[in-house]
Design a protein around this motif. Structure first.
Motif, mmCIF file in Angstrom:
data_model
loop_
_atom_site.group_PDB
_atom_site.id
_atom_site.type_symbol
_atom_site.label_atom_id
_atom_site.label_comp_id
_atom_site.label_asym_id
_atom_site.label_seq_id
_atom_site.Cartn_x
_atom_site.Cartn_y
_atom_site.Cartn_z
ATOM 1 N N ILE A 25 0.916 -1.410 0.000
ATOM 2 C CA ILE A 25 0.086 0.174 -0.213
ATOM 3 C C ILE A 25 0.625 0.975 -0.058
ATOM 4 N N LYS A 26 1.579 1.071 1.088
ATOM 5 C CA LYS A 26 2.904 2.584 0.839
ATOM 6 C C LYS A 26 3.342 2.080 -0.651
ATOM 7 N N LEU A 27 4.016 1.451 -1.092
ATOM 8 C CA LEU A 27 4.351 1.003 -2.358
ATOM 9 C C LEU A 27 3.922 2.829 -3.094
ATOM 10 N N LEU A 28 2.415 2.621 -3.417
ATOM 11 C CA LEU A 28 1.182 2.744 -4.332
ATOM 12 C C LEU A 28 1.376 4.827 -4.133
ATOM 13 N N GLN A 29 2.522 4.783 -2.710
ATOM 14 C CA GLN A 29 1.808 6.479 -2.722
ATOM 15 C C GLN A 29 3.454 7.328 -2.163
ATOM 16 N N PHE A 30 3.755 6.246 -2.703
ATOM 17 C CA PHE A 30 5.700 6.485 -2.607
ATOM 18 C C PHE A 30 5.621 7.532 -3.953
ATOM 19 N N SER A 31 6.643 8.764 -3.799
ATOM 20 C CA SER A 31 6.923 8.990 -4.685
ATOM 21 C C SER A 31 8.264 8.751 -5.203
ATOM 22 N N ASN A 32 8.740 9.106 -6.450
ATOM 23 C CA ASN A 32 9.950 8.560 -7.174
ATOM 24 C C ASN A 32 10.997 8.972 -6.359
ATOM 25 N N LEU A 33 11.146 9.590 -5.141
ATOM 26 C CA LEU A 33 12.112 9.917 -4.683
ATOM 27 C C LEU A 33 12.517 9.035 -3.688
ATOM 28 N N GLU A 34 11.511 8.582 -2.810
ATOM 29 C CA GLU A 34 11.253 8.038 -2.320
ATOM 30 C C GLU A 34 10.692 6.808 -1.608
ATOM 31 N N LEU A 35 10.211 6.284 -3.506
ATOM 32 C CA LEU A 35 10.861 4.778 -3.627
ATOM 33 C C LEU A 35 11.851 4.320 -3.582
ATOM 34 N N THR A 36 13.029 5.243 -4.487
ATOM 35 C CA THR A 36 14.361 4.793 -4.908
ATOM 36 C C THR A 36 14.996 4.538 -3.440
ATOM 37 N N ALA A 37 14.659 5.394 -2.376
ATOM 38 C CA ALA A 37 15.194 5.364 -0.977
ATOM 39 C C ALA A 37 14.653 3.903 -0.157
ATOM 40 N N PHE A 38 13.496 3.665 -0.312
ATOM 41 C CA PHE A 38 12.866 2.412 -0.122
ATOM 42 C C PHE A 38 14.140 1.085 -0.691
ATOM 43 N N VAL A 39 13.746 1.720 -2.484
ATOM 44 C CA VAL A 39 14.432 -0.500 -2.559
ATOM 45 C C VAL A 39 15.708 -0.080 -2.772
ATOM 46 N N GLN A 40 16.308 0.985 -2.024
ATOM 47 C CA GLN A 40 17.526 0.977 -1.957
ATOM 48 C C GLN A 40 18.037 0.341 -0.497
ATOM 49 N N ASP A 41 17.285 0.882 0.803
ATOM 50 C CA ASP A 41 17.417 -0.072 2.177
ATOM 51 C C ASP A 41 17.150 -1.555 2.063
ATOM 52 N N GLU A 42 16.276 -1.628 0.537
ATOM 53 C CA GLU A 42 15.893 -3.283 0.805
ATOM 54 C C GLU A 42 16.982 -4.069 -0.172
ATOM 55 N N LEU A 43 17.488 -3.484 -1.505
ATOM 56 C CA LEU A 43 18.752 -3.950 -1.334
ATOM 57 C C LEU A 43 19.821 -3.657 -1.136
ATOM 58 N N THR A 361 10.226 -12.736 0.457
ATOM 59 C CA THR A 361 10.393 -11.040 0.604
ATOM 60 C C THR A 361 10.433 -10.117 -0.805
ATOM 61 N N ALA A 362 11.783 -10.975 -1.273
ATOM 62 C CA ALA A 362 12.182 -10.363 -2.918
ATOM 63 C C ALA A 362 11.468 -10.788 -3.541
ATOM 64 N N ASN A 363 10.353 -11.814 -3.509
ATOM 65 C CA ASN A 363 9.707 -12.171 -4.714
ATOM 66 C C ASN A 363 8.361 -11.184 -4.241
ATOM 67 N N TRP A 364 8.103 -10.643 -3.092
ATOM 68 C CA TRP A 364 6.936 -9.586 -2.968
ATOM 69 C C TRP A 364 7.078 -8.272 -2.868
ATOM 70 N N LEU A 365 8.745 -8.562 -3.020
ATOM 71 C CA LEU A 365 8.599 -6.676 -2.988
ATOM 72 C C LEU A 365 8.438 -6.259 -4.889
ATOM 73 N N THR A 366 9.250 -7.419 -5.737
ATOM 74 C CA THR A 366 9.338 -7.793 -6.688
ATOM 75 C C THR A 366 7.627 -7.357 -7.628
ATOM 76 N N LYS A 367 6.792 -8.499 -7.376
ATOM 77 C CA LYS A 367 5.484 -8.644 -7.685
ATOM 78 C C LYS A 367 4.779 -6.576 -7.255
ATOM 79 N N SER A 368 5.034 -6.102 -6.190
ATOM 80 C CA SER A 368 4.322 -5.176 -5.959
ATOM 81 C C SER A 368 5.090 -3.613 -6.514
ATOM 82 N N LEU A 369 6.199 -4.051 -6.703
ATOM 83 C CA LEU A 369 6.753 -2.916 -7.796
ATOM 84 C C LEU A 369 6.062 -3.156 -9.539
#
Length: 515
Positions: A25-43, A361-369
């Motif tokens: 749900i949060k991924l939907l409302q993230f801006s592109n900057l917030e999404l980039t920061a979130f994905v970097q943390d997951e990486l 978690t990785a499979n879920w993240l890729t599907k969510s993106l």
């Protein structure tokens, strides 16, 4: 009445908000900057995730999981030897049922494919890409890919307002107590250059006389840039005028009546300042040359330019092409090869559990993106379809539109559309717009025909006022009459509200300014 214990079974439905569902749900409302920061943390957190652009070329790179280089063919052979039982085991299940059981949520709205890929399909994907794992190497002098060190690390840091004032404070007073008071005052100066805290509060916090804080503040008022540390606009202008030796009684009276300056009431200003019309115009011109925000020369931090999430382009046949901006979409891959190696290495139960969690978690993240990207594209395409008249003819033809209309058209909930349109931008031939810009209230037409959008009415009001002459200033009632003649039914108070939202002064102030 005797109390007794009973065992009752009830059936009901409830929504369980698991961390993974909240993440989607949060991924939907993230801006592109917030999404980039979130994905970097997951990486950084998940060893099975890697960027798509970081995947090495199989013709140039060797795998390096166990500190010895092996050819790509050997890695592919190991991958091919993974048995069907291993890939369908509970530890590394990737099918829909296992994910739903482990994550505790319903995936029917997120996943299109119920079937888990077979080892043969994984092998085909592996052979097509050559290698699904990244080789990690390091060196002290340069990056692992041989690129030169980042020169930005050696560039001098940009001076900010706080450092600039602290250097001047060190030479302004030898008293350590005054320096300490000055440091607190500098910390309370905002990016525009104004003192954000009151002197009384600072004095009470430091347990020092107010007069001493005022004296140190007067020292700071003499710092560069001129006008720094003022408590309001009048004091800021007065400091700058004193430095220019232009703060005479007439100018002092003018600065004390800035409200009349904003209203352009020149007759009252001439009477208060005791000067003629020529002098008052010269004084106002001098006021305009001053800096109302002396701290902005140093900036308040780096400014991030807006990057569109969606790009809209016209096609030769008159239709519109809507596409996602791939430059702001993070592309991540799941490193199945590394997961296979851990399985075959006879690792401990704790390691297997950790890797299982990481894989899920990785499979879920890729599907969510992927789902996020599809949803943004679907909503944006429907917005373009609904507002095609705007793209063709301009803002006057912007249609009334709400979230419910888009949600019903694409078969989604209004809350989903609201999250998608939050902090997202669309690049069009008419400029860069936030997706929420296209949602405007409706204003009824005079004859009961099609309604008009609030944004198009604002544009008409702006257009009327820009075209008015000095001899004929339009009042709000006159604007209402003109709009009704254009088949727009609107109240006078609504016109006044729209005019104020556009920061357009009243007809009296406009008439005085143009006179």
């Amino acid at each position: 009445m005797a109390l007794s214990t009973k065992l009752i079974m009830r059936q009901g439905q409830s929504l369980v908000m698991t961390p993974q569902l909240l993440q989607a749900i949060k991924l939907l409302q993230f801006s592109n900057l917030e999404l980039t920061a979130f994905v970097q943390d997951e990486l950084e957190r998940n060893p099975l995730l890697e960027r798509a652009e970081d995947t090495p070329d199989p013709r140039e790179t060797m795998t390096n999981f166990d500190d010895r280089a092996e050819p790509v063919a050997a890695a592919a052979q190991d991958f091919n030897e993974a048995s069907e039982a291993e890939w369908s085991s509970d530890a590394f299940a990737t099918d829909r049922g296992a994910l739903e059981a482990s994550l505790g949520t319903e995936l029917s709205n997120a996943f299109d494919d119920d079937r888990a890929a077979t080892p043969g399909e994984y092998k085909e994907s592996f052979d097509a890409s050559g290698l699904s794992a990244t080789s990690w190497t390091g060196s002290s002098g340069s990056s692992g890919d041989g690129e030169a060190a980042n020169l930005e690390a050696y560039v001098a840091a940009e001076t900010n307002l706080k450092d600039h004032l602290e250097r001047q404070l060190a030479f302004a007073t030898p008293d350590p107590v005054d320096r300490m008071i000055g440091q607190v005052l500098i910390d309370a100066i905002d990016d525009a250059g104004y003192l954000s805290d009151s002197v009384l509060d600072i004095a009470a916090r430091l347990h020092t006389p107010v007069d001493r804080v005022e004296r140190v503040l007067s020292i700071i008022h003499g710092f560069d840039p001129s006008g720094i540390g003022a408590r309001d606009l009048a004091e800021c202008l007065a400091i700058q005028l004193r430095e220019k030796d232009r703060f005479d009684p007439a100018m002092k009276a003018l600065v004390a009546n800035l409200a009349l300056v904003a209203k352009r009431d020149f007759a009252a200003l001439r009477k208060i300042c005791g000067v003629d019309e020529e002098d008052i115009l010269d004084m106002l011109a001098e006021i305009k040359r001053l800096d109302p925000k002396p701290g902005r020369a140093f900036g308040g931090g780096s400014i991030q330019p807006l990057v569109p999430d969606v790009i809209v382009r016209p096609l030769p046949d008159g239709s519109w092409h809507v596409e996602l901006n791939t430059d702001v979409l993070p592309r991540v891959l799941v490193n199945h090869s590394y997961a296979t190696r851990i399985t075959k290495a006879k690792s401990s139960e704790a390691d297997r559990t950790f890797m299982s969690t990481c894989l899920q978690t990785a499979n879920w993240l890729t599907k969510s993106l992927e789902q996020r990207a599809r949803t943004i594209l679907k909503v944006s395409s429907e917005i373009v379809r609904q507002q095609e008249a705007f793209f063709v003819q301009g803002v006057e033809h912007l249609r009334p539109l709400n979230l419910k209309t888009i949600a019903e058209a694409i078969g989604m909930h209004e809350s989903t559309v609201s999250r998608v349109t939050s902090n997202k931008y669309m690049s069009t031939p008419r400029g860069l717009f936030e997706l929420k810009y296209f949602f405007t209230a409706s204003i009824a037409s005079q004859d009961g025909g099609d309604a008009h959008s609030a944004e198009s009415v604002r544009f008409r009001i702006r257009q009327m006022i820009d075209q008015e002459s000095a001899a004929e200033i339009l009042s709000d009632d006159a604007i209402v009459a003109k709009l009704k003649a254009a088949n727009i039914n609107i109240a006078r108070r609504t016109v006044a509200k729209y005019r104020e939202s556009l920061k357009i002064p009243s007809s009296v102030e406009r008439r005085r300014a143009k006179a």
